[in-house]
Design an enzyme around this catalytic site. Structure first.
Site, PDB file in Angstrom:
ATOM      1  N   GLN A 188      -1.065  -1.889  10.713  1.00 12.75           N
ATOM      2  CA  GLN A 188      -0.494  -2.854  11.664  1.00 12.75           C
ATOM      3  C   GLN A 188       0.881  -2.402  12.163  1.00 12.75           C
ATOM      4  O   GLN A 188       1.110  -2.255  13.363  1.00 12.75           O
ATOM      5  CB  GLN A 188      -0.394  -4.184  10.909  1.00 12.75           C
ATOM      6  CG  GLN A 188      -0.010  -5.359  11.729  1.00 12.75           C
ATOM      7  CD  GLN A 188      -0.025  -6.647  10.913  1.00 12.75           C
ATOM      8  OE1 GLN A 188      -0.430  -7.663  11.434  1.00 12.75           O
ATOM      9  NE2 GLN A 188       0.403  -6.622   9.677  1.00 12.75           N
ATOM     10  N   LEU A 189       1.790  -2.139  11.250  1.00 15.31           N
ATOM     11  CA  LEU A 189       3.129  -1.669  11.623  1.00 15.31           C
ATOM     12  C   LEU A 189       3.076  -0.218  12.102  1.00 15.31           C
ATOM     13  O   LEU A 189       3.765   0.152  13.063  1.00 15.31           O
ATOM     14  CB  LEU A 189       4.064  -1.799  10.409  1.00 15.31           C
ATOM     15  CG  LEU A 189       5.461  -1.214  10.551  1.00 15.31           C
ATOM     16  CD1 LEU A 189       6.221  -1.865  11.707  1.00 15.31           C
ATOM     17  CD2 LEU A 189       6.253  -1.392   9.243  1.00 15.31           C
ATOM     18  N   ASP A 217      -2.839  10.806   0.765  1.00 13.27           N
ATOM     19  CA  ASP A 217      -2.844   9.726  -0.222  1.00 13.27           C
ATOM     20  C   ASP A 217      -1.501   9.779  -0.933  1.00 13.27           C
ATOM     21  O   ASP A 217      -1.202  10.762  -1.628  1.00 13.27           O
ATOM     22  CB  ASP A 217      -3.999   9.934  -1.220  1.00 13.27           C
ATOM     23  CG  ASP A 217      -4.079   8.803  -2.234  1.00 13.27           C
ATOM     24  OD1 ASP A 217      -3.119   8.002  -2.325  1.00 13.27           O
ATOM     25  OD2 ASP A 217      -5.101   8.718  -2.931  1.00 13.27           O
ATOM     26  N   THR A 277       9.544  -5.847   0.682  1.00 22.33           N
ATOM     27  CA  THR A 277       9.035  -7.178   1.006  1.00 22.33           C
ATOM     28  C   THR A 277       9.979  -8.303   0.599  1.00 22.33           C
ATOM     29  O   THR A 277      10.775  -8.142  -0.347  1.00 22.33           O
ATOM     30  CB  THR A 277       7.684  -7.366   0.277  1.00 22.33           C
ATOM     31  OG1 THR A 277       7.267  -8.719   0.390  1.00 22.33           O
ATOM     32  CG2 THR A 277       7.802  -7.046  -1.212  1.00 22.33           C
ATOM     33  N   ASP A 278       9.831  -9.444   1.271  1.00 20.02           N
ATOM     34  CA  ASP A 278      10.547 -10.658   0.862  1.00 20.02           C
ATOM     35  C   ASP A 278      10.068 -11.152  -0.511  1.00 20.02           C
ATOM     36  O   ASP A 278      10.741 -11.942  -1.151  1.00 20.02           O
ATOM     37  CB  ASP A 278      10.358 -11.764   1.904  1.00 20.02           C
ATOM     38  CG  ASP A 278       8.901 -12.105   2.183  1.00 20.02           C
ATOM     39  OD1 ASP A 278       8.032 -11.202   2.079  1.00 20.02           O
ATOM     40  OD2 ASP A 278       8.604 -13.271   2.495  1.00 20.02           O
ATOM     41  N   TYR A 322       2.922  -7.665  -7.103  1.00 25.60           N
ATOM     42  CA  TYR A 322       3.236  -7.009  -5.832  1.00 25.60           C
ATOM     43  C   TYR A 322       4.755  -6.881  -5.662  1.00 25.60           C
ATOM     44  O   TYR A 322       5.271  -5.792  -5.377  1.00 25.60           O
ATOM     45  CB  TYR A 322       2.616  -7.803  -4.674  1.00 25.60           C
ATOM     46  CG  TYR A 322       3.023  -7.326  -3.305  1.00 25.60           C
ATOM     47  CD1 TYR A 322       2.706  -6.039  -2.863  1.00 25.60           C
ATOM     48  CD2 TYR A 322       3.743  -8.163  -2.441  1.00 25.60           C
ATOM     49  CE1 TYR A 322       3.087  -5.603  -1.600  1.00 25.60           C
ATOM     50  CE2 TYR A 322       4.121  -7.732  -1.173  1.00 25.60           C
ATOM     51  CZ  TYR A 322       3.800  -6.459  -0.758  1.00 25.60           C
ATOM     52  OH  TYR A 322       4.189  -6.032   0.491  1.00 25.60           O
ATOM     53  N   LYS A 378       7.003  -3.416  -5.649  1.00 27.61           N
ATOM     54  CA  LYS A 378       7.792  -3.032  -4.469  1.00 27.61           C
ATOM     55  C   LYS A 378       9.262  -2.861  -4.833  1.00 27.61           C
ATOM     56  O   LYS A 378       9.946  -1.968  -4.323  1.00 27.61           O
ATOM     57  CB  LYS A 378       7.638  -4.099  -3.372  1.00 27.61           C
ATOM     58  CG  LYS A 378       6.363  -3.979  -2.575  1.00 27.61           C
ATOM     59  CD  LYS A 378       6.399  -2.698  -1.740  1.00 27.61           C
ATOM     60  CE  LYS A 378       5.510  -2.769  -0.555  1.00 27.61           C
ATOM     61  NZ  LYS A 378       5.641  -1.580   0.314  1.00 27.61           N
TER      62      LYS A 378
HETATM   63  N1  LIG Z   1       1.859  -7.406   6.016  1.00 27.02           N
HETATM   64  C1  LIG Z   1       2.908  -8.133   5.671  1.00 27.02           C
HETATM   65  O1  LIG Z   1       2.977  -9.347   5.907  1.00 27.02           O
HETATM   66  C2  LIG Z   1       4.089  -7.476   4.991  1.00 27.02           C
HETATM   67  C3  LIG Z   1       5.168  -8.262   4.547  1.00 27.02           C
HETATM   68  C4  LIG Z   1       6.266  -7.621   3.940  1.00 27.02           C
HETATM   69  C5  LIG Z   1       6.274  -6.243   3.783  1.00 27.02           C
HETATM   70  N2  LIG Z   1       5.186  -5.517   4.205  1.00 27.02           N
HETATM   71  C6  LIG Z   1       5.217  -4.075   4.014  1.00 27.02           C
HETATM   72  O2  LIG Z   1       5.190  -3.462   5.286  1.00 27.02           O
HETATM   73  C7  LIG Z   1       4.472  -2.237   5.251  1.00 27.02           C
HETATM   74  C8  LIG Z   1       3.434  -2.180   6.361  1.00 27.02           C
HETATM   75  O3  LIG Z   1       2.541  -3.281   6.239  1.00 27.02           O
HETATM   76  P1  LIG Z   1       1.281  -3.440   7.211  1.00 27.02           P
HETATM   77  O4  LIG Z   1       1.018  -4.902   7.343  1.00 27.02           O
HETATM   78  O5  LIG Z   1       1.463  -2.607   8.434  1.00 27.02           O
HETATM   79  O6  LIG Z   1       0.125  -2.812   6.293  1.00 27.02           O
HETATM   80  P2  LIG Z   1      -1.300  -2.217   6.737  1.00 27.02           P
HETATM   81  O7  LIG Z   1      -1.703  -2.713   8.073  1.00 27.02           O
HETATM   82  O8  LIG Z   1      -2.214  -2.449   5.582  1.00 27.02           O
HETATM   83  O9  LIG Z   1      -0.981  -0.662   6.851  1.00 27.02           O
HETATM   84  C9  LIG Z   1      -0.779   0.152   5.714  1.00 27.02           C
HETATM   85  C10 LIG Z   1      -1.433   1.479   5.957  1.00 27.02           C
HETATM   86  O10 LIG Z   1      -1.252   2.294   4.788  1.00 27.02           O
HETATM   87  C11 LIG Z   1      -2.501   2.917   4.472  1.00 27.02           C
HETATM   88  N3  LIG Z   1      -2.556   3.170   3.027  1.00 27.02           N
HETATM   89  C12 LIG Z   1      -2.864   2.319   2.029  1.00 27.02           C
HETATM   90  N4  LIG Z   1      -2.826   2.932   0.847  1.00 27.02           N
HETATM   91  C13 LIG Z   1      -2.510   4.234   1.101  1.00 27.02           C
HETATM   92  C14 LIG Z   1      -2.318   5.368   0.290  1.00 27.02           C
HETATM   93  N5  LIG Z   1      -2.492   5.325  -1.048  1.00 27.02           N
HETATM   94  N6  LIG Z   1      -1.959   6.537   0.877  1.00 27.02           N
HETATM   95  C15 LIG Z   1      -1.807   6.613   2.223  1.00 27.02           C
HETATM   96  N7  LIG Z   1      -1.995   5.569   3.046  1.00 27.02           N
HETATM   97  C16 LIG Z   1      -2.323   4.378   2.492  1.00 27.02           C
HETATM   98  C17 LIG Z   1      -3.548   1.916   4.907  1.00 27.02           C
HETATM   99  O11 LIG Z   1      -4.780   2.569   5.117  1.00 27.02           O
HETATM  100  P3  LIG Z   1      -6.159   1.851   4.686  1.00 27.02           P
HETATM  101  O12 LIG Z   1      -6.083   0.451   5.242  1.00 27.02           O
HETATM  102  O13 LIG Z   1      -7.199   2.726   5.307  1.00 27.02           O
HETATM  103  O14 LIG Z   1      -6.159   1.873   3.176  1.00 27.02           O
HETATM  104  C18 LIG Z   1      -2.949   1.354   6.191  1.00 27.02           C
HETATM  105  O15 LIG Z   1      -3.296   2.132   7.318  1.00 27.02           O
HETATM  106  C19 LIG Z   1       3.909  -2.141   3.820  1.00 27.02           C
HETATM  107  O16 LIG Z   1       4.749  -1.332   3.048  1.00 27.02           O
HETATM  108  C20 LIG Z   1       3.968  -3.562   3.303  1.00 27.02           C
HETATM  109  O17 LIG Z   1       4.115  -3.619   1.892  1.00 27.02           O
HETATM  110  C21 LIG Z   1       4.101  -6.098   4.809  1.00 27.02           C
END
Ligand SMILES: NC(=O)c1ccc[n+]([C@@H]2O[C@H](COP(=O)([O-])OP(=O)(O)OC[C@H]3O[C@@H](n4cnc5c(N)ncnc54)[C@H](OP(=O)(O)O)[C@@H]3O)[C@@H](O)[C@H]2O)c1
Length: 289
Positions: free
Chosen positions: A11-12, A33, A98-99, A125, A129
């Site tokens: 997403q990001l 990975d 994360t928050d 989680y 983090k």
């Molecule tokens: N989403 C939220 O509300 C939120 C809130 C606070 C902080 N965050 C942080 O913001 C960041 C981005 O979040 P997002 O919502 O964009 O997440 P996302 O859409 O799930 O994107 C994360 C990406 O990382 C890939 N990934 C997962 N495990 C991996 C690994 N072991 N090695 C390499 N790539 C891997 C995923 O691929 P696959 O899907 O193919 O596994 C996915 O493309 C994360 O660090 C998250 O913890 C998110």
């Protein structure tokens, strides 16, 4: 400035790729990975980046309770692998946290956590983090550790929906939704987060930053704003978090603000409701009157 974006199909990640344009090289989970330290080192070295942005995470909060080993492998050790590989290649690293490193029990509304607030994570989680933050800081002095929250963006993530999209779809289908009033956060539009991340990188800012859209809301207020903006008429039922209903305990108050952005000369992100309106329009979810 050559930037590697890990998790580029997330997403990001997709907003970062668009924002950074030609200077960005994306790596998906199929390409790298983060739990494989040797592999990460080789891939990062081969690309000779100036910056490595790591968006990879295991962030299904309830699943993290069931599989803490994987949570730590990706969110802590994986984060350190990327930070170390970047340092070895002479590059800076950006890590998103994360928050959920905060709990906020008993904290009044409208007193958001700053970068100097003491973390107090309530679930695996959040703990993983927080460990990742420390490990990134130790592994690479040229680091940006960015805490953000409640992400939603135009690019579809693998889970297939964002919270506002889910509300729109439930609202349209049922005309009724039940949403909790006792968890408050600072929801954030990935478009704005990508823009401010780039601004901090360009200024060579370092250290810990809270990057969220300004202000705060409960999930109920977030849903209410979504319906107000889209013009969908929905009966909303306020509800309370039921302890034990989900595996991971949720923080009652995890709203964030930054006391460090101003000193870096980077503007704050716009208010959350303004960002939400931009998003809902960009997604074509606002109903014609
Ligand atoms: N989403 C939220 O509300 C939120 C809130 C606070 C902080 N965050 C942080 O913001 C960041 C981005 O979040 P997002 O919502 O964009 O997440 P996302 O859409 O799930 O994107 C994360 C990406 O990382 C890939 N990934 C997962 N495990 C991996 C690994 N072991 N090695 C390499 N790539 C891997 C995923 O691929 P696959 O899907 O193919 O596994 C996915 O493309 C994360 O660090 C998250 O913890 C998110």
């Amino acid at each position: 400035m050559r930037t590697l974006v890990i998790g580029s199909s997330g997403q990001l990640g997709q907003d970062l790729m668009q924002r950074l344009g030609e200077g960005a090289f994306g790596l998906t989970h199929a390409d790298i990975d983060v739990t494989d330290g040797v592999g990460v080192s080789c891939i990062v070295r081969d690309h000779e980046p100036d910056w490595v942005i790591n968006t990879a995470a295991f962030h299904r909060v309830d699943d993290c309770e069931m599989n803490p080993a994987l949570a730590f492998a990706v969110n802590a050790v994986g984060a350190a692998n990327v930070a170390r590989a970047a340092a070895e290649a002479g590059a800076g690293v950006v890590f998103y946290s994360t928050d959920y490193v905060f709990g906020g029990e008993g904290r009044p509304r409208h007193d958001p956590h700053t970068e100097s607030s003491l973390p107090d994570p309530y679930n695996v989680y959040g703990v993983s983090k927080l460990a990742g933050e420390r490990m990134v800081m130790n592994a690479n002095p040229r680091h940006l550790v960015i805490r953000t929250a409640g992400l939603y963006g135009v690019a579809t993530s693998r889970k297939g929906w964002t919270f506002p999209e889910l509300m729109v779809s439930k609202g349209r289908a049922d005309g009724w939704v039940k949403v909790v009033t006792d968890q408050a956060l600072s929801p954030t539009y990935t478009h704005d987060l990508a823009e401010t991340t780039q601004a901090l990188m360009e200024r060579e800012a370092r250290g810990l930053f809270h990057l969220t859209n300004e202000g705060e809301c409960s999930w109920f207020e977030f849903a209410q704003a979504t319906f107000d903006i889209t013009g969908i008429a929905v009966n909303m039922e306020p509800s309370a978090t039921v302890t034990g209903e989900r595996r991971a305990r949720r923080p009652p108050y995890s709203a964030l603000t930054s006391e460090r952005l101003a000193e870096s000369g980077v503007p704050r992100l716009r208010p959350w409701r303004v960002a939400l309106e931009h998003y809902l329009n960009a997604k074509g979810l606002v109903e014609a009157h």
